[in-house]
Design an enzyme around this catalytic site. Structure first.
Site, short mmCIF file in Angstrom:
data_model
loop_
_atom_site.label_atom_id
_atom_site.label_comp_id
_atom_site.label_asym_id
_atom_site.label_seq_id
_atom_site.Cartn_x
_atom_site.Cartn_y
_atom_site.Cartn_z
CD GLN A 137 -3.00 0.92 0.08
OE1 GLN A 137 -3.37 -0.20 -0.26
NE2 GLN A 137 -3.44 2.01 -0.50
CB SER B 178 -5.75 -0.27 2.69
OG SER B 178 -6.41 -1.27 1.96
CG HIS C 155 -7.83 -4.61 0.37
ND1 HIS C 155 -8.39 -5.71 -0.24
CD2 HIS C 155 -8.56 -3.55 -0.05
CE1 HIS C 155 -9.40 -5.33 -1.00
NE2 HIS C 155 -9.53 -4.02 -0.90
CG ASP D 286 -11.37 -5.12 -3.79
OD1 ASP D 286 -12.17 -4.70 -2.93
OD2 ASP D 286 -10.23 -4.66 -3.95
CD GLU E 155 -13.85 1.02 -2.69
OE1 GLU E 155 -12.97 1.81 -3.01
OE2 GLU E 155 -13.63 0.01 -1.99
ZN LIG Z 1 -11.26 -3.23 -1.77
#
Ligand SMILES: [Zn+2]
Length: 273
Positions: A162, A188, A190, A197, A246
């Site tokens: 990142q 993030s 993640h 995703d 998102e």
């Molecule tokens: Zn994502």
């Protein structure tokens, strides 16, 4: 004398030509360290226009999925950032105010071997074990109940990854622009190994807002909670989550909490308040 000048000039031309060619070759060569498909694209234009369709493995700067792209930069005093003390809990809240430490790596990451994936990058094809098992069940149900084929595109992302991404955006686009579309390292979801995703064939395996309008996206929005996931960044909540809508980004919370959050209609931030 004249002949000597011509010869020297010719040599120089050849020399510069060679340098030019070598430089071009170097610039065109793929740097494996930067070959990270988990990239974000600038959203400084109309986000609705955004439709990445190229192979993001080619160039991490200009191509790739739109992940974790904040709608607007949220002004946060870096001194007021909260460092998350228990990053391993399933209900960990990560956002632009609550940051993960540089050294946090989930200890139970596993490879995604039983679900269809889109990209080759081994780092992103990982999730924490509990989230992965839930993902398998989610994908299985999508197939069995609705005949939808879901794909995992981008899961775990390290702090370092990142950080390089963010820095490359700053270098290429400037800090103000980078802050609009890229999460800073530590901010993030993640990095928790609990976020994934997802996409599908009709999306050409890309990530963008239109996923929410596909049959697959709608099914996910309505059913993900049954398997412990929520749509983490809902539409219209950009100012609360700090991130644009998102529909592809699902976050594992465990079935109990995911159901409560889903039924409340709140974002995770609002739910915890
Ligand atoms: Zn994502």
């Amino acid at each position: 004398m004249k002949k000597a000048i011509i010869t020297v000039t010719s040599l120089l031309i050849v020399l510069f030509g060679a340098i030019f060619l070598i430089e071009g070759k170097i610039n065109n060569e793929k740097d494996p360290e930067n070959d990270d498909p988990v990239v974000e694209r600038p959203k400084d234009e109309d986000p609705a226009e955004e439709n990445p369709t190229e192979d993001p493995t080619e160039n991490p700067i200009s191509e790739g999925p739109d992940e974790d792209i904040p709608e607007e930069p949220v002004n946060i005093d870096n001194d007021n950032l909260i460092l998350i003390e228990s990053p391993e809990v399933y209900d960990v809240l990560v956002n632009k105010k609550r940051t993960l430490s540089k050294t946090y790596v989930p200890q139970d990451l596993v490879k995604l071997t039983e679900v269809p994936t889109v990209l080759e990058n081994p780092e992103i094809n990982q999730l924490r074990e509990v989230a992965y098992n839930a993902l398998i069940e989610l994908f299985k149900a999508a197939k069995e109940e609705a005949d939808y084929e879901l794909y995992a595109r981008s899961g775990y992302r390290s702090y370092g990854t990142q950080e390089s991404l963010y820095n490359s955006y700053v270098a290429n686009w400037g800090k103000a622009a980078a802050d609009k579309f890229s999460a800073k390292a530590g901010q993030s979801e993640h990095q928790t190994g609990l976020a994934m995703d997802i996409t599908c064939e009709v999306m050409n395996f890309q990530l963008d807002e239109t996923f929410g309008e596909t049959d697959e996206g709608k099914w996910v929005a309505e059913n993900a909670y049954r398997f412990g996931f929520i749509i983490r960044y809902p539409k219209g909540k950009e100012d609360v989550t700090g991130y644009m809508y998102e529909p592809w980004h699902i976050r594992y919370l465990g079935t109990e909490l995911a159901k409560e959050v889903y039924e409340s209609g709140l974002t995770l931030e609002e739910y915890f308040e």
